[in-house]
Design an enzyme around this catalytic site. Structure first.
Site, short mmCIF file in Angstrom:
data_model
loop_
_atom_site.label_atom_id
_atom_site.label_comp_id
_atom_site.label_asym_id
_atom_site.label_seq_id
_atom_site.Cartn_x
_atom_site.Cartn_y
_atom_site.Cartn_z
N LYS A 52 0.85 -1.19 0.00
CA LYS A 52 0.00 0.00 0.00
C LYS A 52 0.88 1.24 0.00
CE LYS A 52 -3.82 1.89 2.85
NZ LYS A 52 -4.59 1.65 4.09
N SER A 127 -9.43 1.56 3.16
CA SER A 127 -8.60 2.34 2.27
C SER A 127 -7.55 1.52 1.51
CB SER A 127 -7.89 3.45 3.06
OG SER A 127 -7.05 2.90 4.04
N SER A 151 -9.40 -0.74 7.37
CA SER A 151 -8.88 -0.57 6.01
C SER A 151 -8.19 -1.78 5.39
CB SER A 151 -7.93 0.61 5.95
OG SER A 151 -8.67 1.79 5.88
N1 GLN Z 1 -12.97 3.77 6.88
C1 GLN Z 1 -12.09 4.10 7.96
C2 GLN Z 1 -11.72 5.57 7.90
O1 GLN Z 1 -12.03 6.16 6.94
C3 GLN Z 1 -10.91 3.20 7.91
C4 GLN Z 1 -9.59 3.85 7.78
C5 GLN Z 1 -8.41 2.95 7.94
O2 GLN Z 1 -8.48 1.86 8.51
N2 GLN Z 1 -7.27 3.46 7.50
O3 GLN Z 1 -11.16 6.12 8.80
#
Ligand code: GLN
Length: 498
Positions: A52, A127, A151
């Site tokens: 990532k 994400s 994420s």
């Molecule tokens: N959907 C969550 C957010 O927007 C998850 C983010 C993550 O785990 N980086 O904060």
């Protein structure tokens, strides 16, 4: 031993990538060369993997999906990346993500739009959407992601792959670009549970470069050998949570709570499972029972406060962590400014996308002087309460002596991969839907998402949450499931990797 890319792979990777756009930079030829395999690395050595793009890999970009870092390349590699490379894995690319990890669709990336390999009109989740899509398409057998509030697990569920968020502190964060430091962990996305176990065994452990890391305690369940025996699994009722949220929306005025009722109603609706996800969840329960596990219902009423607590803490930490992107220390510098303040303003105004700006504003709002009791400290108390509730069921922490469950089964996300356009989930509903994932981050406990079934042509994932350092137990349960019900692949998938 030397690793050669399998016949036809380069063409295969190119064709898939043209459809899904999972990578910010893809260099598939990097997979060739000499490697030195060893021990637990049998499922990793000589194989390509993806990372990532908020995790540092030397000489690769590190954009974090942001305009601000569009041309930044990393001068060093994260500890997790080095650990896999030392075992013979080779990075072939950096994957797309929601800007700085903020989102649930990968559509918040300023660089490009990634599509779900099961249906390119749908999002891959987020994400870590690029990593999940790359694994699902078979471009790589595994990838690294980060999980701050879901994420890794949510895109894994949307794309039909395995996703592990380890115990907080089990894996080094050195070389991760921080979003919310107290919640996040590097995690694994992979084609099979066995691969996830192998990758995790390489990246876990204490790192002198990250003082929050620990070795797994002696008493923790071992990662190897796998124990496929029957387990006791708690099942968290999604209906109970949805009901609690709906009741909260109704009672809000009596509470003296000043949140707008309509927002609470939307949040309550967003937590209700889509019919297909409901079916997948029920099927997973039946199958787990059929595999010999004992299932017991559990309720954790405080989870209804999980999302507000998560977004209070996450945005507070994000507002501090993102302060370094000022066009001076990091980030594209504007060509001209009257003075340093204007330079910083310009760099941040141009560099950050709307979602990131919103979160920085929220974060500074909840931390502003005189109001910390009202938001931030309250969120920390809710967080401690949620952790205690999980520990009481799992026989962890202060409840260590109690008879306990081995894991808790939960949905990952209320919907399958959603589409774009009018059928899409609103940005607010996406946040409310983080309910099932964010509690593992609040509690610092490990959670594993795996494909439970296909419903209407799209994967449905479920997740198991466990005691601190009990990743092995979660993988045992998922691996037994996978043996009986092999994970599905999208049309056009070819298995290049053993
Ligand atoms: N959907 C969550 C957010 O927007 C998850 C983010 C993550 O785990 N980086 O904060």
């Amino acid at each position: 031993m030397s690793s050669k890319l399998p016949e036809g792979f380069l063409q295969y990777a190119k064709e898939w990538e043209a459809k899904i756009n999972a990578f910010i930079e893809l260099r598939p030829e990097m997979g060739e060369g000499d490697i030195c395999p060893g021990g637990a690395a049998a499922l990793v050595a000589g194989l390509p993997f993806a990372v990532k793009d908020n995790i540092a890999v030397k000489d690769f970009p590190l954009t974090c999906g942001s305009r601000l870092l569009e041309h930044f390349r990393s001068p060093y590699s994260a500890t997790v990346v080095r650990a896999i490379e030392a075992a013979g894995g080779r990075v072939i690319g950096k994957t797309n993500l929601d800007e700085f990890g903020m989102g649930s669709s990968t559509d918040n990336s300023a660089i490009k739009r990634t599509n779900n390999p099961w249906d390119i009109e749908r999002v891959p989740g987020g994400s870590s959407g690029g990593s999940a899509a790359a694994v699902a398409a078979g471009i790589v057998p595994f990838a690294l992601g980060t999980d701050t509030g879901g994420s890794v697990r949510q895109p894994a569920a949307f794309c039909g792959v395995v996703g592990l968020k380890p115990t907080y502190g089990a894996v080094s964060r050195y070389g991760l670009v921080a979003y919310a430091s107290s919640l996040e962990s590097a995690g694994v996305l992979s084609d099979t549970v066995a691969r996830c176990r192998a990758v995790f065994s390489l990246i876990r452990g204490r790192d002198p470069m990250d003082e929050t890391t620990h070795e797994a305690p002696e008493a923790a369940a071992p990662l190897y050998p796998a124990d496929m025996g029957a387990k006791r699994i708690g099942v968290l009722s999604p209906e109970a949570i949805a009901k609690a949220l709906a009741a909260a929306a109704k009672n809000t005025e009596d509470d003296g709570n000043d949140a707008p009722v309509s927002a609470l109603e939307t949040a309550a609706q967003a937590s209700v499972l889509e019919a297909e996800v409901r079916r997948g969840f029920e099927l997973a329960k039946e199958r787990l029972a059929g595999l010999g596990h004992t299932l017991v219902d559990v309720e954790i009423p405080s989870l209804k406060y999980g999302v507000p607590a998560y977004y209070t803490i996450a945005t507070a930490e994000a507002s501090a962590n993102l302060a370094r992107f000022d066009g001076i220390r990091y980030g594209a510098r504007p060509g001209w400014a009257e003075n340093p303040d204007e330079l910083i303003d310009k760099a941040r105004e141009r560099g950050f996308g709307a979602e990131v700006k919103l979160r920085i504003l929220l974060g500074t709002f909840v931390l502003r002087s005189g109001f910390q009791d009202r938001y931030y400290l309250r969120a920390q108390r809710i967080r401690a309460g949620i952790r205690r509730s999980f520990e009481s069921f799992l026989g962890d922490g202060e409840y260590r002596e109690q008879a306990a469950l081995d894991a808790i089964l939960m949905p990952v996300f209320p919907s399958r991969a959603f589409g774009r356009g009018p059928s899409s989930l609103s940005a607010f509903a996406q946040k409310a839907a983080d309910l099932y994932t964010c509690c593992a981050n609040l509690a610092g406990l490990p959670a594993l998402s795996f494909p439970a079934s296909l419903e209407g042509g799209l994967p449905v994932g479920v997740q198991l949450l466990g005691r601190a350092y009990a990743e092995g137990v979660l993988m045992d349960i998922a691996e037994a499931y996978e043996r009986q019900y092999p994970f599905p692949h999208p049309a056009g998938y070819r298995a290049f990797w053993k």
